[in-house]
Design an enzyme around this catalytic site. Structure first.
Site, PDB file in Angstrom:
ATOM      1  N   ASN A   8      62.379  23.494 -11.906  1.00 16.50           N
ATOM      2  CA  ASN A   8      62.511  23.152 -10.484  1.00 16.50           C
ATOM      3  C   ASN A   8      61.619  24.094  -9.674  1.00 16.50           C
ATOM      4  OD1 ASN A   8      63.299  22.507  -7.905  1.00 16.50           O
ATOM      5  ND2 ASN A   8      65.373  23.345  -8.089  1.00 16.50           N
ATOM      6  N   LYS A  10      60.978  23.984  -6.607  1.00 16.10           N
ATOM      7  CA  LYS A  10      61.417  24.119  -5.209  1.00 16.10           C
ATOM      8  C   LYS A  10      60.214  23.945  -4.270  1.00 16.10           C
ATOM      9  CE  LYS A  10      65.358  26.722  -6.694  1.00 16.10           C
ATOM     10  NZ  LYS A  10      66.433  27.657  -6.380  1.00 16.10           N
ATOM     11  N   HIS A 118      71.280  19.289  -4.861  1.00 11.23           N
ATOM     12  CA  HIS A 118      71.070  20.718  -5.109  1.00 11.23           C
ATOM     13  C   HIS A 118      71.784  21.533  -4.032  1.00 11.23           C
ATOM     14  CE1 HIS A 118      69.107  24.575  -5.546  1.00 11.23           C
ATOM     15  NE2 HIS A 118      68.806  24.197  -6.776  1.00 11.23           N
ATOM     16  N   GLU A 120      70.944  23.997  -2.372  1.00  9.96           N
ATOM     17  CA  GLU A 120      70.129  24.318  -1.190  1.00  9.96           C
ATOM     18  C   GLU A 120      70.087  23.140  -0.217  1.00  9.96           C
ATOM     19  OE1 GLU A 120      66.773  25.635  -3.465  1.00  9.96           O
ATOM     20  OE2 GLU A 120      67.923  27.408  -4.044  1.00  9.96           O
ATOM     21  N   GLU A 189      75.480  24.656 -11.466  1.00 12.54           N
ATOM     22  CA  GLU A 189      74.671  25.704 -10.841  1.00 12.54           C
ATOM     23  C   GLU A 189      75.507  26.429  -9.787  1.00 12.54           C
ATOM     24  OE1 GLU A 189      70.197  25.158 -11.039  1.00 12.54           O
ATOM     25  OE2 GLU A 189      70.874  24.102  -9.269  1.00 12.54           O
ATOM     26  N   GLY A 195      68.922  32.384  -8.021  1.00  5.43           N
ATOM     27  CA  GLY A 195      67.883  33.199  -7.385  1.00  5.43           C
ATOM     28  C   GLY A 195      68.015  34.703  -7.564  1.00  5.43           C
ATOM     29  N   SER A 235      69.415  31.455 -12.155  1.00  7.31           N
ATOM     30  CA  SER A 235      68.788  32.693 -12.634  1.00  7.31           C
ATOM     31  C   SER A 235      68.556  32.715 -14.143  1.00  7.31           C
ATOM     32  CB  SER A 235      69.632  33.904 -12.226  1.00  7.31           C
ATOM     33  OG  SER A 235      69.800  33.931 -10.830  1.00  7.31           O
TER      34      SER A 235
HETATM   35  P1  PGA Z   1      66.873  29.924 -10.033  1.00  5.20           P
HETATM   36  O1  PGA Z   1      67.083  28.483  -9.410  1.00  5.20           O
HETATM   37  O2  PGA Z   1      66.565  29.742 -11.496  1.00  5.20           O
HETATM   38  O3  PGA Z   1      65.735  30.492  -9.237  1.00  5.20           O
HETATM   39  O4  PGA Z   1      68.157  30.663  -9.857  1.00  5.20           O
HETATM   40  C1  PGA Z   1      67.792  27.503 -10.064  1.00  5.20           C
HETATM   41  C2  PGA Z   1      68.006  26.360  -9.131  1.00  5.20           C
HETATM   42  O5  PGA Z   1      68.343  26.592  -7.962  1.00  5.20           O
HETATM   43  O6  PGA Z   1      67.831  25.204  -9.504  1.00  5.20           O
END
Ligand code: PGA
Length: 275
Positions: A8, A10, A118, A120, A189, A195, A235
Site C-alpha cells: 500500500n 498510500k 482503510h 485513514e 489493521e 506507521g 508496521s
Molecule cells: P504501515 O501501514 O505498514 O506503514 O503501518 C499499513 C497500512 O496502513 O496499510
C-alpha cells in the site's frame, strides 16, 4: 493458497518517474518470488494507467517525459495491481460525483484489487461502516477483489474494542453474498499499530484476533466463511514479517511504508517465501 502480500503506497511517491522506478523494483521482486507469494501493488489512482500499461497506452502518452515504452508489455500475471479506494456507487453510465473514481473505472484501468475502509479513510474522510459496505458491494460487482480493512483505534477494555471490530466486520460485509466470499480479503489493521518503526503487536495478539475474526465470520456464514482470506497489516517490517503468518496464522500481509523501500520489501517477501 500462496500468502498474499499487498503493498500500500498510500499517497506516495511524488512523481510518475519515481512511481515507475518503485513499480519496477517491486515487480522485479514479485517475479522472483511469484511461486511462493501472491503480490499486489496499490499505487495512487493516477499511477494506475501508467503501471497497468497496454490497454491504456493512450493514457500513458500523457507521461511523455519519462521513458515508458519498455513498460508497455509488463507481465502482470506474476503480480496484480490494486487501488486504495473506490466510490460507493457505480452507476452504469458514470455519474456526477466530482473527484471520485468508480470500481468500473478502476477495473478498466487495470486494477484487480481495491482496498476498502482503510483506517485513514475512516479517520480523515469520515467513512462509516455503511459506506464501506456499499463500496464492498460495488467492488465485487465490478469484478474486483476488495480488501476490507478493520481494526480498533486503541485497546481499552477488551469488551469495547472487540465489539468495535465485530461491528466493523458485520456491517462492512453486510451486502456481500455467500457466493462472493472466496473473493474477499479481510485485513486486520489495528490503528495503533500502523506507521511505527518497531513491532507494535505480538504474533500472539495477532493470532487471537485472527481466531476472533474467524469466529465472527463463521457466525455470519458458517463453514462457507473459511474461504475468506484474513491478513495482517500495521508496521510490517523485515525481521518480524513471517511470524505474523507462522505464529499469527495470517494468510498474508498488508505493507505500508516499508513497501516504499524496495530493499525492505524484498526482505519481507523473502521471509514469507522462506516459510
Ligand atoms: P504501515 O501501514 O505498514 O506503514 O503501518 C499499513 C497500512 O496502513 O496499510
Amino acid at each position: 493458497m500462496k500468502p498474499l502480500i499487498i503493498a500500500n503506497w498510500k499517497m506516495n511517491p511524488a512523481s510518475p518517474k519515481e512511481a515507475m522506478r518503485l513499480f519496477e523494483a517491486s515487480t522485479d521482486i514479485a517475479r522472483r518470488f511469484h511461486r511462493d507469494v501472491e503480490m499486489v501493488i496499490c499505487p495512487p489512482f493516477v499511477y494506475l494507467p501508467l503501471v497497468c500499461q497496454k490497454q491504456n497506452s493512450r493514457n500513458i502518452s500523457i507521461f511523455r517525459n519519462i521513458e515508458i515504452s519498455k513498460y508497455q508489455d509488463v507481465d502482470i500475471s506474476m503480480y496484480r495491481v490494486g487501488a486504495q479506494d473506490c466510490f460507493w456507487e457505480n452507476p452504469r453510465r458514470g455519474g456526477a460525483y466530482t473527484g471520485e473514481i468508480s470500481a468500473t473505472i478502476l477495473k478498466q484501468n487495470g486494477a484487480r484489487f481495491v482496498i476498502v475502509g482503510h483506517s485513514e479513510r475512516r479517520e480523515y474522510f469520515g467513512e462509516t461502516n455503511a459506506v464501506i459496505a456499499k463500496k464492498m458491494a460495488v467492488a465485487l460487482a465490478a469484478g474486483l477483489t476488495p480488501i476490507l480493512c478493520i481494526g480498533e483505534r486503541e485497546r481499552n477494555d477488551a469488551s469495547s474494542y472487540l465489539s468495535f471490530v465485530k461491528q466493523e466486520i458485520e456491517e462492512g460485509l453486510a451486502l456481500v453474498k455467500k457466493t462472493q466470499l472466496s473473493r474477499i480479503v479481510v485485513a486486520y489493521e489495528p490503528m495503533w499499530a500502523i506507521g511505527t518503526d518497531e513491532r507494535p503487536i505480538t504474533p500472539k495478539q495477532v493470532f487471537e484476533m485472527n481466531l476472533y475474526i474467524k469466529k465472527i465470520l463463521y457466525g455470519i456464514w458458517g463453514k462457507h466463511s473459511s474461504t475468506i482470506r484474513i491478513i495482517y497489516g500495521g508496521s510490517v517490517a523485515p525481521g518480524y514479517a513471517a511470524e505474523f503468518l507462522t505464529e499469527g496464522g495470517m494468510m498474508g500481509l498488508l505493507v505500508g511504508h516499508q513497501s516504499l523501500k524496495p530493499k525492505n520489501l524484498e526482505k519481507i517477501v523473502y521471509e514469507i517465501a522462506a516459510i
